[in-house]
Design an enzyme around this catalytic site. Structure first.
Site, PDB file in Angstrom:
ATOM      1  N   ASP A 124     -83.277 -46.196  38.421  1.00 30.54           N
ATOM      2  CA  ASP A 124     -82.873 -45.612  37.194  1.00 30.54           C
ATOM      3  C   ASP A 124     -83.650 -45.040  35.769  1.00 30.54           C
ATOM      4  OD1 ASP A 124     -79.702 -46.153  38.399  1.00 30.54           O
ATOM      5  OD2 ASP A 124     -80.097 -47.714  37.189  1.00 30.54           O
ATOM      6  N   ASP A 140     -75.692 -42.144  41.117  1.00 28.71           N
ATOM      7  CA  ASP A 140     -74.437 -41.974  40.134  1.00 28.71           C
ATOM      8  C   ASP A 140     -73.892 -41.637  39.610  1.00 28.71           C
ATOM      9  OD1 ASP A 140     -75.385 -45.049  40.633  1.00 28.71           O
ATOM     10  OD2 ASP A 140     -77.132 -45.256  38.870  1.00 28.71           O
TER      11      ASP A 140
END
Length: 174
Positions: A124, A140
């Protein structure tokens, strides 16, 4: 073109789109891994938006942390269900957006699944520091935004008649 040919072209386009989304997600993650050391913050918009490399061994908000086999099975099962729904939705302009959003969800899910398979965690890197939102990635965004729009469509645009129409047996008039 014949309806069957249109369907085949649509399926090929969906497959290619899924691959492009997953590869774009992987590309952005690889750039971050190459350019930004783990946990270092690089400002994009002052202190509001930063890029930072973090590793998430779970799902959203680190839920199911360390449960990689479970998350891989869950992703595979949900992807198969979404593919089935994609195939079952009638070829009708009214439901084109639904099909596109399903493809986006699958592409994003596969992007994160590839990380879990390759690395044992998801990379991430997008951090909205201004509101201390959990760090996320391109996959995401595809999954979350698409699911939100699907929810909005089914809550406010489509009614039960539309759903019956969407999943009615396909005919030659599609």
């Amino acid at each position: 073109m014949k309806p069957k040919t249109n369907s085949i072209i649509r399926y090929i386009a969906a497959f290619i789109t899924i691959i492009v989304i997953a590869l774009f997600d992987q590309y952005t993650k690889n750039l971050v891994v190459e350019k930004i050391p783990l946990h270092k913050e690089v400002s994009v918009i002052g202190d509001a938006l930063v890029l930072t490399q973090v590793h998430n061994s779970g799902a959203a908000w680190s839920s199911f942390s360390g449960k990689i086999p479970f998350l891989l099975i869950l992703t595979a099962v949900l992807s198969v269900i979404l593919i089935y729904v994609y195939i079952k939705v009638r070829d009708n302009k009214r439901f084109n957006l639904v099909r596109v959003l399903i493809v986006f969800v699958i592409g994003g899910a596969i992007g994160n699944m590839l990380d879990r398979i390759r690395l044992g965690y998801v990379v991430d890197f997008i951090y909205v520091k201004l509101i201390d939102f959990p760090v996320f990635n391109v996959a995401d965004i595809f999954v979350t935004v698409s699911i939100f729009i699907l929810f909005f469509l089914f809550a406010f645009k489509y009614d039960s008649k539309d759903l019956d129409e969407a999943f009615k047996k396909k005919d030659k008039q599609s």
